[in-house]
Design an enzyme around this catalytic site. Structure first.
Site, PDB file in Angstrom:
ATOM      1  N   THR A 114       0.812  -1.221   0.000  1.00 28.80           N
ATOM      2  CA  THR A 114       0.000   0.000   0.000  1.00 28.80           C
ATOM      3  C   THR A 114       0.848   1.275   0.000  1.00 28.80           C
ATOM      4  OG1 THR A 114      -1.771  -1.129   1.151  1.00 28.80           O
ATOM      5  CG2 THR A 114      -1.730   1.255   1.352  1.00 28.80           C
ATOM      6  N   SER A 170      -6.477   0.213  -2.847  1.00 31.37           N
ATOM      7  CA  SER A 170      -7.179  -0.793  -3.644  1.00 31.37           C
ATOM      8  C   SER A 170      -6.576  -0.944  -5.039  1.00 31.37           C
ATOM      9  CB  SER A 170      -8.655  -0.401  -3.781  1.00 31.37           C
ATOM     10  OG  SER A 170      -9.274  -0.394  -2.511  1.00 31.37           O
ATOM     11  N   GLY A 220       2.858  -2.819   8.258  1.00 30.47           N
ATOM     12  CA  GLY A 220       2.988  -3.489   9.549  1.00 30.47           C
ATOM     13  C   GLY A 220       4.401  -3.987   9.769  1.00 30.47           C
ATOM     14  N   ARG A 228     -28.817 -11.419  32.986  1.00 33.04           N
ATOM     15  CA  ARG A 228     -29.402 -10.139  33.328  1.00 33.04           C
ATOM     16  C   ARG A 228     -30.919 -10.209  33.381  1.00 33.04           C
ATOM     17  NH1 ARG A 228     -27.693  -5.308  35.507  1.00 33.04           N
ATOM     18  NH2 ARG A 228     -28.911  -3.546  34.714  1.00 33.04           N
ATOM     19  N   GLY A 256     -25.101  -0.716  29.809  1.00 32.83           N
ATOM     20  CA  GLY A 256     -23.968  -0.045  30.439  1.00 32.83           C
ATOM     21  C   GLY A 256     -22.807  -0.998  30.707  1.00 32.83           C
ATOM     22  N   THR A 311     -11.188  -3.602   5.716  1.00 29.62           N
ATOM     23  CA  THR A 311     -10.412  -2.805   4.768  1.00 29.62           C
ATOM     24  C   THR A 311      -9.141  -3.505   4.303  1.00 29.62           C
ATOM     25  OG1 THR A 311     -11.271  -0.789   5.780  1.00 29.62           O
ATOM     26  CG2 THR A 311      -9.276  -0.574   4.464  1.00 29.62           C
ATOM     27  N   GLU A 363      -6.270  -6.365   3.394  1.00 28.75           N
ATOM     28  CA  GLU A 363      -6.369  -7.543   2.509  1.00 28.75           C
ATOM     29  C   GLU A 363      -7.503  -7.364   1.490  1.00 28.75           C
ATOM     30  OE1 GLU A 363      -4.437 -10.372   2.534  1.00 28.75           O
ATOM     31  OE2 GLU A 363      -3.209  -9.823   4.252  1.00 28.75           O
ATOM     32  N   ASP A 368     -10.280  -3.950   0.302  1.00 28.27           N
ATOM     33  CA  ASP A 368     -11.470  -3.211   0.733  1.00 28.27           C
ATOM     34  C   ASP A 368     -12.732  -4.001   0.373  1.00 28.27           C
ATOM     35  OD1 ASP A 368     -12.692  -0.246   1.195  1.00 28.27           O
ATOM     36  OD2 ASP A 368     -13.707  -1.263  -0.460  1.00 28.27           O
TER      37      ASP A 368
END
Lengths: 691, 691
Positions: free
Chosen positions: B185, B191, B224, B364, B451, B472, B474, B476
């Protein structure tokens, strides 16, 4: 697959049993795909004589129409914090530092910038919400911290208390000497406030209340300002009074009490109060949420916030309201301002998010026709589909929440009963509807910005994490929608008993009968653009749906309650009830949008608003096309025409997308994302990482 | 309002022109709302003789059927990290510390736990993905860090290089001496890989390539392992060869090169390489993404990864593949493993998320019938609506991605051309479809936990932030879906030219004709439960939709390309194409789910799977009911029956929800959220905050 981009029917002229009319074919030939040169979108490869190539938008007029009368105080806030880098939140900050910074941001607002939000909580809510929006754009944690102090803690004192409380606490709350919390939620009870278990037992000998946490489930949880900064808490607890009968005590239901939790001077936690830190949250880590347990904490009788119910020296209960339920409703009714503020603030987040995503989509180019420059990604039909109805929705919600704030301000002045009921339901509905939408939109925007949307500097992460809880606090969205449905059903019953309806749903009173008639098979086939863009068609469609849903769910509830009881019947119809509530809120939003279009004084701004209003309305009808098709309110040819027109309007909005986001008037200091800077975005972005 | 909970038609028997048959009325009387006692759901207040009260699920058998053959290595990974608190990621950690921790986690995996992922990248992908899933559950950053090292950097060397590269680099990559990056990239190109601008110019005098970043837009971005740890990078660059013609050079298209970026011993950045830090991200902050600029960096000719194209000593280009496009496709084809892994890992995230939300929903309690105990929130129809189709989808995607991994493994062994094309499209489609779904589901789960879902310890924040970018990287998602659509169109054309189709869409070959016939007006009205739960009806409905979408978009493209050119026509039909791709992927998922039901050896597990498969199928049909109604594939009475049955099946699944999430076999150490602990959840939660 929840996508509503296209469906076989709407997309395939070739297969339709019902041939599309010439009109639609002509229309479709105008929907040319966008192939743009880098700087300016040049579209319409097939010329279209009858339409202007691009709407001219008078941005200044539009902006003036959008921005409220409180621009000045917002600008003051922006300017103050921009001049104080020491008060701006960095990208990486520990939770502890973030909490301290937020407290300093708040001190600076009041003590340095001289902005005094508490003055406006009761008397000028519009101004208060304008300050909150500006403060929230500095750091959402700061906005919430301010809301806890002034709207929740301060608001509970002045709205649920009486003169003695105001006299004693107003100044300290205002100047931040008396920092405070709003201790309603417990570990086991959030939505079901009437199920709270904390007790406040009156001791007639000492003339005090004794606050107790009877079990772990009753620990006050998520209490903002409690973990670090709060000195007081408004504690919601069951009022227990001694009686002379065999039971010995009487539970008078949930009331609010002022409980000091830390020493005013030393800031030490007071005896009997145990405070733990709720720790890291998904977002809003600048707010110090804590958990509180009380062990026989004694407070003077005067600390009962006694506007709706009081206890005399000898332990007698008095109230102007006859039942526990009425008192409870009155108490919660006073807290509605928080929801109003959240609905409005959520639109603010949506504006920032949509602005970043759209500015980037205009900047970013990727792929293109063979041997031609790459095109802006906003020229892709799929990208228009993601962002243009969102932009239209942002405008729609803007006008709806501005309307809500006006109603709320009016209510605070007049205390008119119908208005109170109306604002209650409208704030519940809009808070729920808008925050759910914004939450989804934030993810769509992140994804629409691709990898660069994943850089923390470009904001979507923190916006989403901070905003996420808007769906839950001040009322869980699913619970709030049920309140809207409940209110509609109440109105519905009253109507059939000859009563009056409150203002928001006048439309039901006026025309429920006509909406419930069978759909007209002739208009169900009308597919002309003039018809589809007629506000009457749009509003009729929205209201028709709401009326049917209301009428049918009333009958279902009636039927099922005979066998299942009222709780069982409600649950059996729950999905239906939630759909009804959303449908109603959409009807209100559309009506307000149509009104806003009509009232816009500038013709060019009005035309832009009309375009977006049409897109908003038709996009929603298309998203729910199954409903309309099922009752033949819309025939297949019309469904197809609505879909095509929605795509076309998205493309039209794309052509003025820059002007439309510019009209939100968000300076670069507020959007802050490098990829959305109004000049040299890429260069600013590379600079941020060190090139 | 995108909700599909209920619509007026489906909900209101009272208004329907077409009276519902007795059968449906009988069915609806079974859909009793859930009113439960705290511990066990006691439902069916109206007795239903013909149905068992509750499915008995053999959890062990189901679990055995679900879990692959690589349980052992996963357990080994879990056990190792659980015994090493020093290697577990705390809730609050600075970016720098997080990056170092992730590197240590990876070192420990290879050098201490003795797990060697690189051995399996090429030869046993199933095992590799199993390790990645386990590692990702320790910390998703760690999973991605491992993927960068072994799948991207390591994978590019062994898949795009030849024996000389494997000989030289394999061991160092495996033992982590050679840490590396995958530098594809660029700032301006994600892309559109064919638009990359970095150049690798051959210098025949020195027998070297010279790597250059021609402009800021060509800076390698988001790489990366580059910001801190990488020693090498596989750099994608245009191969420029000197020629003897007037132009002087020839651009051979994008190729991959091994470029050392840091000194092996000193770890100093090498001359000509400029590295900046991409900084904080929305999530995955344990991965050190960097930006790389090259200024005349020289590498030996051998560093060209030359499997698909080579340069001789005298600068001549040779390749077994005839065109730039074919070589580019072959190069990218080898990188498909990343997508396979992401689709599979995304299902893993979905399992964790659904498990937490469902376990909490069972725990809950809130509200209840008058004077009765509160009910579990999973007994609310609205909560079942949120979570039960999600649970069914999780199972559906599990089987689909397991199938994908099997195909991929087969492909790596056989290199069969049809299989390569099939895996390419299937991985693109599933990666896109599943990651989009999981992203939305994570927000739904957070909101469903109220919460307490906002507490960082309960995981939804980090899971969502880390997973977000799966949509996104590998590839889009919007771009990948277009590849699926493109592949379908190619197959479609080949079919009409008498060619064969690849295996995934055999159904199109076999029965396109019949699917394209007009819907049968008799079956369109069938609404019996046996019919709706018949896999043939379900699969036919899915495939009918896909076939129509494919046929109609082919005709539209053909029509529009005459006036708009191919790019313009594609863009004009883009929404339609994306809908087609999603529809196809859903067809594949359903087919695999039906197969998995059939193949399940244990009858009780099979019955549970059948229940979920039906819910998956009918929920999807209901979500797209407008499409089916528009072409009268489904009559109004049938639409209503589908909706009612979906609500009923959600309620059925709710009754075995505990067993169904237990079957995922995720120990508390993997889910980690206190609110989802299998015993004493509330107590563990209060303990976490210090009580």
């Amino acid at each position: 697959m929840e996508s509503r981009r296209g469906n076989p029917m709407a997309a395939e002229g070739e297969f339709s049993e019902l041939a599309a009319t010439r009109r639609i074919q002509r229309l479709s030939s105008h929907i040319s795909p966008a192939v743009a040169t880098p700087s300016a979108p040049l579209l319409q490869t097939e010329a279209c004589v009858s339409r202007p190539k691009k709407l001219e938008v008078n941005g200044e007029a539009l902006s003036l129409y959008l921005r409220g009368k409180h621009i000045d105080i917002q600008e003051k806030v922006y300017k103050f914090y921009n001049s104080r880098p020491d008060l701006l939140t960095p990208i990486e900050i520990s939770m502890d530092d973030h909490r301290e910074l937020c407290m300093r941001q708040l001190y600076a607002l009041v003590r340095e910038a001289g902005v005094r939000p508490f003055l406006y909580v009761a008397d000028d809510p519009e101004k208060y919400f304008a300050i909150m929006e500006a403060v929230g754009s500095v750091d959402m944690s700061f906005g919430i911290k301010m809301g806890v102090q002034y709207s929740l803690w301060g608001g509970s004192v002045i709205n649920l208390g009486t003169k003695k409380h105001k006299d004693k606490y107003f100044e300290g709350i205002d100047n931040l000497d008396y920092t405070g919390c709003f201790a309603m939620t417990e570990l086991h009870h959030g939505s079901n406030v009437q199920g709270l278990q904390t007790t406040a037992t009156f001791d007639p000998i000492k003339d005090e209340f004794v606050i107790d946490t009877p079990n772990d489930g009753a620990i006050k949880w998520w209490i903002g300002n409690a973990a670090v900064h709060g000195k007081f808490a408004t504690v919601f607890a069951r009022l227990i009074l001694p009686t002379h009968d065999s039971k010995g005590v009487s539970d008078m239901g949930v009331h609010a009490f002022i409980v000091p939790i830390r020493d005013l001077k030393t800031h030490q936690t007071l005896p009997g109060v145990e405070i733990q830190d709720c720790g890291h949250k998904v977002g809003l880590n600048g707010v110090d949420n804590g958990a509180l347990r009380f062990r026989s904490v004694r407070i003077p009788r005067d600390n009962l916030l006694n506007r709706f119910g009081d206890v005399s020296r000898d332990g007698k209960y008095t109230s102007s309201l006859p039942t526990i339920n009425k008192r409870f409703a009155a108490t919660l009714g006073e807290l509605v301002g928080g929801r109003v503020g959240l609905a409005y603030a959520s639109v603010g987040v949506l504006k920032v998010s949509a602005t970043i995503a759209i500015r980037y989509a205009l900047l970013r180019q990727q792929f293109g026709p063979l041997k031609q420059p790459e095109v802006s990604i906003l020229d892709y039909q799929s990208h228009q589909h993601k962002l243009m109805p969102m932009l239209a929705s942002t405008y729609a919600y803007h006008f709806a929440t501005v309307h809500l704030i006006k109603k709320y301000s009016e209510m605070k002045k007049t205390h008119d009963e119908q208005l109170i009921a109306d604002v209650h339901a409208l704030s519940a509905g809009l808070k729920s509807y808008v925050t759910s939408y914004t939450n989804k939109a934030l993810s769509v925007c992140r994804e629409a910005c691709g990898g660069h949307g994943y850089a923390a500097v470009n904001r979507f992460g923190s916006l989403r994490n901070d905003h996420d809880i808007f769906q839950t606090f001040e009322g869980d969205n699913t619970v709030l929608l049920q309140q809207v449905a409940g209110d509609l059903l109440k109105q519905y019953k009253e109507k059939f008993q000859g009563g009056t309806l409150t203002v928001t749903w006048n439309y039901l009173r006026e025309s429920m009968g006509s909406y419930l008639a069978q759909p007209n098979p002739v208009t169900a086939r009308w597919e002309g653009e003039d018809h589809l863009r007629n506000p009457k068609f749009q509003l009729d469609a929205f209201r028709y749906r709401t009326s049917r849903l209301l009428h049918s769910v009333a009958m279902r509830l009636n039927k099922h309650s005979k066998t299942l009881g009222s709780f069982g019947a409600w649950n059996r119809c729950l999905n239906h009830l939630l759909t009804l509530a959303e449908s109603h809120i959409e009807s209100v939003i559309l009506a307000k949008f149509i009104e806003a279009v009509k009232n816009c004084p500038d013709p060019s701004a009005r035309a832009a608003l009309k375009l977006m209003c049409d897109l908003y309305a038709l996009d929603r009808i298309w998203k729910d096309i199954g409903t309309y098709r099922n009752v033949d309110y819309v025939a297949p040819n019309k469904a197809k025409a609505i879909h095509k027109l929605t795509e076309y309007l998205s493309f039209q909005v794309r052509n003025v997308a820059k002007e439309l986001v510019d009209a939100f008037d968000l300076p670069d200091e507020v959007t802050r994302a490098p990829i959305a800077m109004q000049a040299d975005a890429y260069a600013q972005y590379t600079q941020v990482v060190g090139f």
